[in-house]
Design a protein around this motif. Sequence first.
Motif, mmCIF file in Angstrom:
data_model
loop_
_atom_site.group_PDB
_atom_site.id
_atom_site.type_symbol
_atom_site.label_atom_id
_atom_site.label_comp_id
_atom_site.label_asym_id
_atom_site.label_seq_id
_atom_site.Cartn_x
_atom_site.Cartn_y
_atom_site.Cartn_z
ATOM 1 N N ALA A 76 -1.303 -84.056 -8.805
ATOM 2 C CA ALA A 76 -0.573 -83.316 -9.675
ATOM 3 C C ALA A 76 -0.529 -81.720 -9.579
ATOM 4 O O ALA A 76 0.376 -80.993 -9.696
ATOM 5 C CB ALA A 76 -1.041 -83.235 -11.151
ATOM 6 N N ALA A 77 -1.793 -81.157 -8.787
ATOM 7 C CA ALA A 77 -1.884 -79.616 -8.592
ATOM 8 C C ALA A 77 -0.874 -79.428 -7.617
ATOM 9 O O ALA A 77 -0.094 -78.484 -7.642
ATOM 10 C CB ALA A 77 -3.325 -79.376 -8.264
ATOM 11 N N VAL A 78 -0.876 -80.218 -6.685
ATOM 12 C CA VAL A 78 0.232 -79.934 -5.540
ATOM 13 C C VAL A 78 1.443 -80.175 -6.000
ATOM 14 O O VAL A 78 2.309 -79.228 -5.750
ATOM 15 C CB VAL A 78 -0.108 -81.297 -4.246
ATOM 16 C CG1 VAL A 78 1.176 -80.880 -3.383
ATOM 17 C CG2 VAL A 78 -1.457 -81.080 -3.649
ATOM 18 N N SER A 79 1.647 -81.059 -6.774
ATOM 19 C CA SER A 79 3.151 -80.892 -7.447
ATOM 20 C C SER A 79 3.570 -79.909 -8.286
ATOM 21 O O SER A 79 4.443 -79.362 -8.313
ATOM 22 C CB SER A 79 3.370 -82.189 -8.467
ATOM 23 O OG SER A 79 4.398 -82.485 -8.727
ATOM 24 N N VAL A 80 2.612 -79.416 -9.019
ATOM 25 C CA VAL A 80 2.741 -78.014 -9.965
ATOM 26 C C VAL A 80 2.937 -76.855 -9.116
ATOM 27 O O VAL A 80 3.811 -76.005 -9.145
ATOM 28 C CB VAL A 80 1.697 -77.953 -10.738
ATOM 29 C CG1 VAL A 80 1.637 -76.465 -11.496
ATOM 30 C CG2 VAL A 80 1.890 -78.989 -11.913
#
Length: 181
Positions: A76-80
Motif C-alpha cells: 500500500a505504501a508503494v501505491s500511495v
Amino acid sequence: MTTPTRAAAILALGFLAFHLPFLPASLEDLDSINFALGLHEFDVAKHQPHPPGYPVFIVLARLVYAVVPSEAQALAAVSVVGGALAIVAMVRVFQAWTDLTAPRWVPMGATVLAATSPLFWLTAARPLSDTMGLAASLGVQAMALKAATDAGLGVAALGAGLSGGIRSQAIWLTVPTILFA
C-alpha cells in the motif's frame, strides 16, 4: 519551480499526509495476496504474483518491504507514493494538453478534481499496482508530450517499457501517446 508544479507538489504532499498514517492492516483480496506472496518468492507460474507478474512493481515493493515489516502496508505504501507521483504527473500532462488553449488554472483544477475523486483516493490506499501503474503511465505521457528531441522521446519509450512492468495495462496508455508525439 513554477507555480503549477509547486501547487502540485503541495497537493501531493497533502495526499501523502492523509494516506500514509492510514495504510491497511491486512490484505483485502486474492490479487493483493498474490502480490504479497510475490514479495517472498517471485514465481508467476504459482501466481506469486498473478500473471503477467509485474516485476518492476515487485522490485519497488520489495525495497519498501525491507523497511516496512507488513506486506499489506509495504504494498500500500508503494501505491500511495504512486498516487502522489500521479498527481505531479497529472499536472504536467494537463499542461501539455492545454498549452495556449485554456486558462492557466485549468491543469491544476483538473488535477485537483481527479486527485480528490473517491475512485482515485481509495484506489491509492489499496495494496495493488493500479495507482503506481497510473503514475508511471502519466509520467511517460508527460515526458512524451513534452519531448523536444528524439532522445527525449527515446527516454519516454524506455519509460513506457518499464511502466509495463508495473502494470501491464500501462502499455495501452503510453504507446499511443508516444506514437502521437
